[in-house]
Write an enzyme that holds these catalytic residues in place. Sequence first.
Site, PDB file in Angstrom:
ATOM      1  N   GLU A 197      -0.535   4.839  -0.387  1.00 48.89           N
ATOM      2  CA  GLU A 197      -1.315   6.071  -0.572  1.00 48.89           C
ATOM      3  C   GLU A 197      -0.448   7.293  -0.313  1.00 48.89           C
ATOM      4  O   GLU A 197       0.335   7.328   0.638  1.00 48.89           O
ATOM      5  CB  GLU A 197      -2.520   6.074   0.376  1.00 48.89           C
ATOM      6  CG  GLU A 197      -3.678   5.312  -0.234  1.00 48.89           C
ATOM      7  CD  GLU A 197      -4.640   4.771   0.784  1.00 48.89           C
ATOM      8  OE1 GLU A 197      -4.177   4.256   1.808  1.00 48.89           O
ATOM      9  OE2 GLU A 197      -5.854   4.851   0.532  1.00 48.89           O
ATOM     10  N   LYS A 237      -1.741   0.869 -24.917  1.00 49.12           N
ATOM     11  CA  LYS A 237      -2.109   0.767 -26.333  1.00 49.12           C
ATOM     12  C   LYS A 237      -0.828   0.817 -27.182  1.00 49.12           C
ATOM     13  O   LYS A 237       0.006  -0.063 -27.033  1.00 49.12           O
ATOM     14  CB  LYS A 237      -3.116   1.876 -26.679  1.00 49.12           C
ATOM     15  CG  LYS A 237      -4.426   1.734 -25.869  1.00 49.12           C
ATOM     16  CD  LYS A 237      -5.465   2.730 -26.299  1.00 49.12           C
ATOM     17  CE  LYS A 237      -6.792   2.498 -25.609  1.00 49.12           C
ATOM     18  NZ  LYS A 237      -6.961   3.213 -24.358  1.00 49.12           N
ATOM     19  N   ARG A 288      -1.683  -2.205 -18.372  1.00 51.13           N
ATOM     20  CA  ARG A 288      -2.910  -1.402 -18.287  1.00 51.13           C
ATOM     21  C   ARG A 288      -2.743  -0.365 -17.192  1.00 51.13           C
ATOM     22  O   ARG A 288      -2.431  -0.699 -16.055  1.00 51.13           O
ATOM     23  CB  ARG A 288      -4.097  -2.295 -17.941  1.00 51.13           C
ATOM     24  CG  ARG A 288      -4.427  -3.142 -19.080  1.00 51.13           C
ATOM     25  CD  ARG A 288      -5.650  -3.963 -18.988  1.00 51.13           C
ATOM     26  NE  ARG A 288      -5.766  -4.490 -20.323  1.00 51.13           N
ATOM     27  CZ  ARG A 288      -6.383  -3.864 -21.308  1.00 51.13           C
ATOM     28  NH1 ARG A 288      -7.048  -2.767 -21.097  1.00 51.13           N
ATOM     29  NH2 ARG A 288      -6.354  -4.360 -22.524  1.00 51.13           N
ATOM     30  N   TYR A 293       0.851  -1.198   0.000  1.00 59.15           N
ATOM     31  CA  TYR A 293       0.000   0.000   0.000  1.00 59.15           C
ATOM     32  C   TYR A 293       0.880   1.238   0.000  1.00 59.15           C
ATOM     33  O   TYR A 293       1.873   1.291   0.730  1.00 59.15           O
ATOM     34  CB  TYR A 293      -0.897   0.032   1.249  1.00 59.15           C
ATOM     35  CG  TYR A 293      -2.328  -0.227   0.889  1.00 59.15           C
ATOM     36  CD1 TYR A 293      -3.004   0.634   0.027  1.00 59.15           C
ATOM     37  CD2 TYR A 293      -3.009  -1.334   1.386  1.00 59.15           C
ATOM     38  CE1 TYR A 293      -4.317   0.393  -0.338  1.00 59.15           C
ATOM     39  CE2 TYR A 293      -4.320  -1.576   1.025  1.00 59.15           C
ATOM     40  CZ  TYR A 293      -4.972  -0.709   0.153  1.00 59.15           C
ATOM     41  OH  TYR A 293      -6.263  -0.948  -0.194  1.00 59.15           O
ATOM     42  N   THR A 299      -3.539   6.433 -21.697  1.00 56.69           N
ATOM     43  CA  THR A 299      -3.405   5.096 -21.133  1.00 56.69           C
ATOM     44  C   THR A 299      -2.008   4.620 -21.503  1.00 56.69           C
ATOM     45  O   THR A 299      -1.337   5.213 -22.353  1.00 56.69           O
ATOM     46  CB  THR A 299      -4.463   4.127 -21.707  1.00 56.69           C
ATOM     47  OG1 THR A 299      -4.467   4.240 -23.127  1.00 56.69           O
ATOM     48  CG2 THR A 299      -5.837   4.412 -21.158  1.00 56.69           C
ATOM     49  N   ASP A 351      -6.148  13.836 -25.061  1.00 50.90           N
ATOM     50  CA  ASP A 351      -6.159  12.458 -24.591  1.00 50.90           C
ATOM     51  C   ASP A 351      -5.464  11.650 -25.694  1.00 50.90           C
ATOM     52  O   ASP A 351      -6.065  11.318 -26.721  1.00 50.90           O
ATOM     53  CB  ASP A 351      -7.614  12.006 -24.396  1.00 50.90           C
ATOM     54  CG  ASP A 351      -7.711  10.532 -23.998  1.00 50.90           C
ATOM     55  OD1 ASP A 351      -6.691   9.821 -24.073  1.00 50.90           O
ATOM     56  OD2 ASP A 351      -8.818  10.092 -23.644  1.00 50.90           O
TER      57      ASP A 351
HETATM   58  N1  DSN Z   1     -11.726   0.808 -25.246  1.00 55.06           N
HETATM   59  C1  DSN Z   1     -10.698   1.621 -25.840  1.00 55.06           C
HETATM   60  C2  DSN Z   1     -10.592   1.391 -27.303  1.00 55.06           C
HETATM   61  O1  DSN Z   1     -10.724   0.254 -27.713  1.00 55.06           O
HETATM   62  O2  DSN Z   1     -10.349   2.314 -28.052  1.00 55.06           O
HETATM   63  C3  DSN Z   1     -10.842   3.045 -25.506  1.00 55.06           C
HETATM   64  O3  DSN Z   1     -10.905   3.192 -24.124  1.00 55.06           O
END
Ligand code: DSN
Length: 404
Positions: free
Chosen positions: A48, A225, A231, A46, A222, A196
């Site tokens: 925080e 990707k 993730r 933990y 994120t 974003d």
């Molecule tokens: N779910 C994602 C995508 O496939 O683009 C976006 O959050």
Amino acid sequence: MKDRVIGNLIKKETVRQEETLDLIPSENIVSQGVRDALGSVFTNKYAEGYPGRRYYAGNEVVDEVEQLCRERALRAFRLSPKKWHVNVQPYSGSPANLAVYAGLVPLGEKIMGMQLDMGGHLTHGHKVSFTGNAWKQVPYGVNKSTEMLDYAQLANLAIQEQPKLIVAGFTAYPRKIDFGALRKIADTVHAYFMVDMSHFAGLVAGRAIPSPFPYADIVTTTTHKTLRGPRGAMIFCKSDLAKAIDKAVFPGFQGGPHVNQIAGTAVALEEAAQPAFRDYAKQVVQNARVLAKELQYLGWRIVSGGTDTHLLLIDTFARGIPGGEASTLLEKNGIIVNKNTIPFDTRSPMDPSGIRMGTPTLTTRGMKEKEMVRVAHMIHGVIVEHKNVKNEIRALCKKFPVKG
Ligand code: DSN
């Protein structure tokens, strides 16, 4: 693994990933280093708070990890620590976007974001997302004839609606964004400009497309990707916004950060700063271009006429085939895509007119232009001629194994 049931499911999923072609543009394959960090002892802790200011004892090593992850994040995107701050604790993209709005925009005020059915994301203010309840979305789309962003239209909309924050970014828009034009619009109405970059962060790190950082006040992303990490998510902001953003993430929205995830992100960021990652990012874009061109040659309508990024949208209904049907036919043969709305779609989101495809995973597997041409022909054969290409897919997958 002691738990045989889960162990078997992991094995089954490993085989599924090995033997199918993953063309979902938001997915990728992480390195063994990232997986080692994710499965490390950091999951036991933990933490925080932030480095040097924790609510639990025993965080001296965690502090080093989080600090290193921040440094690597700034380095991967070539940012000066004097001008930029980064928060690496968001659990994922949606809480990251929520934290930015909560930190900077009073409840009930306007956020200008791309419509979901035009390629935006739920958290850009869609009404079914909390972001569309707590704030009012000023939705924007694409120009009907070009299917691309129309910056003059956007400027008029912003002047009329006076949003407090403008979000650029997409989940299904295949073109580059003119960040400079959006910065000017934001300045005209005294709004924050947020990008974003979840979908294209890896392309920015690898210098395959222009960077939003010279123009944005806040950049969220994120990490799983095109960036090829675990993730998770990060929020970059100009230094004067750091306090508000950090407070919104913790204690505003989150409790203890997932330290194993932060360690995995640090590994991925180091990988993304290597020269080889530049080749990867360039190849991702090149592969998407070739795939789009070959499909066009085979008679498919590609939304906006092509792609500048890692993804493309095919209007399957232009040939009378709904996106859902195309996706199911492909899945039966081992080609994994997702059905998707296209701009000004006349069909429902549950059974839209198109499919969305991207090249990050196939490129990680080592595939290049030649393979993209083959993939385009297989897609065409499956959807139009109802061909069975399972064996051909298996052979291709075998030649380009998933390497962790
Ligand atoms: N779910 C994602 C995508 O496939 O683009 C976006 O959050």
